[in-house]
Design a protein around this motif. Structure first.
Motif, PDB file in Angstrom:
ATOM      1  N   ASN A 211      -6.701   1.883   1.855  1.00 15.92           N
ATOM      2  CA  ASN A 211      -7.383   3.173   1.780  1.00 15.92           C
ATOM      3  C   ASN A 211      -6.702   4.212   2.671  1.00 15.92           C
ATOM      4  O   ASN A 211      -6.704   5.398   2.371  1.00 15.92           O
ATOM      5  CB  ASN A 211      -8.849   3.005   2.198  1.00 15.92           C
ATOM      6  CG  ASN A 211      -9.660   4.269   2.014  1.00 15.92           C
ATOM      7  OD1 ASN A 211      -9.650   4.862   0.937  1.00 15.92           O
ATOM      8  ND2 ASN A 211     -10.357   4.693   3.057  1.00 15.92           N
TER       9      ASN A 211
ATOM     10  N   ASN B  88      -1.207   3.742  -1.160  1.00 15.69           N
ATOM     11  CA  ASN B  88      -2.587   4.134  -1.441  1.00 15.69           C
ATOM     12  C   ASN B  88      -3.175   3.316  -2.593  1.00 15.69           C
ATOM     13  O   ASN B  88      -2.610   3.279  -3.693  1.00 15.69           O
ATOM     14  CB  ASN B  88      -2.630   5.626  -1.786  1.00 15.69           C
ATOM     15  CG  ASN B  88      -4.046   6.176  -1.736  1.00 15.69           C
ATOM     16  OD1 ASN B  88      -4.975   5.618  -2.310  1.00 15.69           O
ATOM     17  ND2 ASN B  88      -4.222   7.288  -1.037  1.00 15.69           N
TER      18      ASN B  88
ATOM     19  N   ASN C  28      -3.768   5.227  -5.937  1.00  9.33           N
ATOM     20  CA  ASN C  28      -2.642   5.800  -6.667  1.00  9.33           C
ATOM     21  C   ASN C  28      -2.114   4.768  -7.671  1.00  9.33           C
ATOM     22  O   ASN C  28      -1.200   3.990  -7.379  1.00  9.33           O
ATOM     23  CB  ASN C  28      -1.541   6.223  -5.705  1.00  9.33           C
ATOM     24  CG  ASN C  28      -0.458   7.037  -6.372  1.00  9.33           C
ATOM     25  OD1 ASN C  28      -0.188   6.886  -7.555  1.00  9.33           O
ATOM     26  ND2 ASN C  28       0.167   7.919  -5.605  1.00  9.33           N
TER      27      ASN C  28
END
Length: 361
Positions: free
Chosen positions: A43, A58, A61
């Motif tokens: 995160n 991420n 993503n």
């Protein structure tokens, strides 16, 4: 270069999951060479990279995740209780979707010491069955998880049962923990109880019970009580609710590093925990722990290590007080029990690590 991509609940300031990752990476350092690349979905990738010295991207993503998967040899999901729909069906679908993407891209997939269940929704059961049936390697942290998989139609003889990796974090520096506690409490020559609560649905005023129990322990027996939020985002609210009802002086450990957390737990006399990994960490350091069962995983672990556990509907100030005093009086016995249980648990942690090692060597 061989690459492993790891998915889990990382970067959310949840000490239990961060301890899992620390233990998991510690295992990998022993079995993998420096040529293997490890990438963590997080995160907060910058924090995860800094903490563990590995590449992190991420977790939201998906284009970047797909790009990494195209060059990945093994996609690991775990550990922790990721596959359940009690807290959120979205969370369950997220982890399943990532595995599905890896399968489409012909990447080897693995569940690493995962907890399964409860899975109550029809859609949760359907997609879990569909996707996990095709996972290449499944290792689970308890028999309850194995039974959940069977109940939704997954029957596999190659499923491996192992302990949660956090049982290997037994290197808590008790002296360092005692120094930290001396900065908090004026008198450390009295018993110290750590309490690791969490939010739960219950018909009783859970926070009031814990508050009155803590006050009684402090007043009647001059104990020190320290509240430990294992989930810094959510447990603080519960702890504030409890402490607002207390009359006696206490302390909240709301700012710590993972190493400080391990050190403090290793210096406690007793731990009262709802958070599973508070109980596992106590076990790893041979600290007697009393569980409060809000989820089957808590009761199952306490039964596994022969430690006491309360059901929430039965929770009362008197019962908590009596059990805490008795556990403290018998702490040497409980520590010996943990000492006998730990070697087998620690040995079983290497089962999934051996699978990973065999894939790369």
């Amino acid at each position: 270069m061989m690459k492993i991509l790891i998915s889990g609940y990382y970067g959310f300031k949840n000490a239990g999951d961060e301890l899992i990752l620390e233990a998991l990476l510690g295992r990998f350092k022993k079995i993998l060479s420096e040529k293997e690349e490890i990438v963590i979905l997080s995160n907060i990738p910058s924090v995860t990279s800094k903490l563990y010295g590995v590449k992190s991207i991420n977790r939201k993503n998906f284009w970047l995740i797909i790009k990494e998967l195209l060059n990945t040899n093994l996609f690991i999901t775990g550990g922790g209780g990721l596959f359940q729909d009690v807290t959120s069906i979205k969370s369950l679908m997220y982890y399943l979707f990532l595995i599905f993407i890896a399968q489409i891209l012909n990447v080897k997939t693995m569940l690493y010491a995962c907890g399964i269940g409860p899975i109550n929704t029809k859609i949760g059961k359907f997609w879990t069955r569909l996707i996990l049936k095709k996972v290449d390697y499944i290792t689970l942290r308890d028999n309850f998880s194995y039974e959940v998989l069977k109940s939704i139609g997954i029957y596999r003889e190659d499923i491996v049962i192992c302990a949660d990796p956090v049982v290997t974090l037994n290197e808590g520096n008790k002296s360092a923990g005692e120094i930290l506690l001396k900065k908090i409490f004026k008198n450390t020559n009295v018993p110290i109880l750590g309490i690791a609560p969490r939010a739960c649905s219950t018909s009783i005023d859970f926070c009031k019970v814990i508050a009155e129990f803590s006050d009684k322990l402090i007043e009647a027996n001059n104990w020190n009580v320290i509240f430990i939020p294992f989930d810094l985002q959510n447990d603080i609210t519960v702890i504030k609710n409890i402490t607002s009802k207390m009359k006696k002086k206490h302390f909240v450990l709301d700012n710590y590093t993972l190493s400080e957390l391990v050190d403090v737990v290793s210096a406690l006399d007793i731990l009262l925990g709802m958070r599973l990994h508070s109980l596992i960490l106590a076990c790893a350091n041979k600290i007697p722990a009393i569980g409060i069962n809000y989820d089957p995983k808590v009761k199952n672990f306490q039964q596994l290590i022969d430690m006491p556990c309360f059901e929430i509907p039965e929770l009362s100030v008197e019962q908590l007080f009596d059990k805490t005093i008795k556990t403290y009086e018998q702490r040497d016995k409980y520590s010996k029990i943990l000492g006998l249980k730990l070697p087998e648990l620690v040995e079983s942690v290497d089962k999934p690590a051996v699978i990973v090692s065999n894939l790369f060597f």
